[in-house]
Design an enzyme around this catalytic site. Structure first.
Site, short mmCIF file in Angstrom:
data_model
loop_
_atom_site.label_atom_id
_atom_site.label_comp_id
_atom_site.label_asym_id
_atom_site.label_seq_id
_atom_site.Cartn_x
_atom_site.Cartn_y
_atom_site.Cartn_z
N TYR A 194 0.83 -1.21 0.00
CA TYR A 194 0.00 0.00 0.00
C TYR A 194 0.86 1.26 0.00
O TYR A 194 0.73 2.13 -0.87
CB TYR A 194 -0.91 -0.02 1.22
CG TYR A 194 -1.91 1.12 1.28
CD1 TYR A 194 -2.97 1.19 0.39
CD2 TYR A 194 -1.80 2.10 2.27
CE1 TYR A 194 -3.90 2.23 0.46
CE2 TYR A 194 -2.73 3.13 2.35
CZ TYR A 194 -3.76 3.20 1.44
OH TYR A 194 -4.67 4.23 1.51
N ASN A 223 -6.49 9.50 8.49
CA ASN A 223 -7.45 8.82 9.37
C ASN A 223 -8.86 9.41 9.30
O ASN A 223 -9.37 9.94 10.28
CB ASN A 223 -6.93 8.85 10.82
CG ASN A 223 -5.66 8.05 10.99
OD1 ASN A 223 -4.57 8.59 10.86
ND2 ASN A 223 -5.79 6.76 11.25
#
Length: 370
Positions: A194, A223
């Site tokens: 990733y 986030n």
């Protein structure tokens, strides 16, 4: 005093969409009569990226509506929220972005590339597919944009979703982290599929912008959470919500001391669309919140307190250990952005406080547990 009606998942989503459209009141008119392609539109980010356009279109004259095309491989099916959208200006296409862009697409004015596996649990299970979407899929779209420009129909905007994970585990002197930090990232660890494919994706964007004039800019999300993030996603807030609605103890599979800042999705979406409309080609922008930087233990305790107040939760927060020996490998101890660049260049300013956002998220999860 008249009691306020209890919020529902639908009222949370509507309130969020109103917030997003109000925040983008100066930007969304750029979509009048234009075409927008969103890849990965059935995913978490797609949940509000897509619904924002549909919501905005409802207040526009037919000629001023944006025509939206959504690409997704729909590997988990078409989600109910997407099936429920009824609009003549919305087209859903089953398309794996690692395949060449079909000629039937025609010309679009804006591209948002959000097709990617972003949950650590799932990208570790599907590392090749993760890299393919972030590299081959992005390259396909950039080549499409290049061909359109060569044909005299240049795109007006192109947004690539990178990640804050490109910073890896920053040294303490670089936290909070600016866009200029080059990262401390493993290229072979369990998260590398990733992290490194996103880093290479950014390199592609920088060079296509410089060499071919493609108006591509990059978002680095920090986030995000909230409606649209499936409770089965296996990131921390959905996992804790799962415990809430099972009315069992919240088990943290760590010592609970790692810290993060969390950005509610409605605030994040305004940042992403502002990058699309206002971002400088070849540039990357942190999108998140600078405060509060909260420990995982304190996050869980905050969610537990909200859940006790609003949902009758009776559990407590406990510490545990994952059966996966690599569960915490390369997991950053701290994650906190500097958002001065987005604030100054884009006018980005997150406004939804953490406790408010967590309350909205739990209200949404109460009705979306599948």
């Amino acid at each position: 005093m008249t009691p306020q009606p209890r919020q529902t998942a639908a009222s949370v989503v509507l309130e969020d969409l109103d917030h997003i459209c109000a925040d983008l009141a100066e930007d969304l008119p750029r979509l009048a009569g234009k075409r927008l392609l969103v890849t990965g539109g059935a995913g978490f980010l797609g949940h509000y990226l897509v619904q924002t356009i549909v919501h905005h279109n409802r207040s526009q004259a037919p000629a001023d509506r944006c025509r939206l095309t959504v690409y997704d491989n729909f590997i988990r099916g078409v989600p109910a929220w997407l099936r429920s959208l009824s609009s003549d200006d919305l087209q859903l296409v089953e398309q794996d972005i690692v395949q060449p862009v079909p000629e039937e697409l025609g010309h679009v004015d804006f591209v948002v590339h959000a097709a990617s596996i972003a949950s650590p649990t799932f990208y570790r299970e599907h590392p090749i597919e993760t890299m393919d979407a972030n590299v081959i899929g992005l390259r396909n779209l950039l080549e499409y944009a290049r061909a359109e420009a060569d044909g005299g129909r240049p795109l007006e905007g192109f947004l690539f979703f990178s990640t804050s994970e490109i910073y890896g585990d920053p040294d303490p002197a670089s936290i909070p982290t600016p866009e200029t930090y080059r990262g401390n990232v493993s290229c072979t660890g369990p998260r590398a599929c990733y992290d490194e494919s996103k880093r290479y994706g950014e390199t592609l964007c920088v060079n296509f912008a410089a060499q071919y004039g493609i108006p591509v800019a990059t978002a680095r999300p920090f986030n995000n959470y909230g409606p649209g993030l499936a409770i089965t996603d296996r990131r921390v807030i959905p996992d804790l919500a799962t415990d809430v609605f099972a009315d069992r103890d919240m088990v943290l599979l760590s010592d609970g001391r790692a810290t993060r800042t969390f950005c509610y999705i409605a605030d994040a979406i305004t940042g992403y669309y502002r990058i699309l409309f206002r971002g400088r080609p070849g540039e990357a922008y942190n999108i998140g919140t600078e405060t509060p930087e909260i420990s995982m233990r304190d996050l869980a305790e905050t969610i537990a307190a909200i859940a006790r107040r609003d949902h009758g939760y009776t559990g407590r927060v406990v510490l545990g250990v994952s059966e996966d020996p690599h569960y915490l490998t390369d997991n950053p101890n701290r994650r906190c952005p500097i958002i001065a660049k987005a604030r100054e260049e884009l006018g980005y300013e997150p406004a939804i406080a953490l406790e408010d956002g967590l309350g909205r998220a739990l209200t949404w999860y109460a009705e979306n547990r599948g």
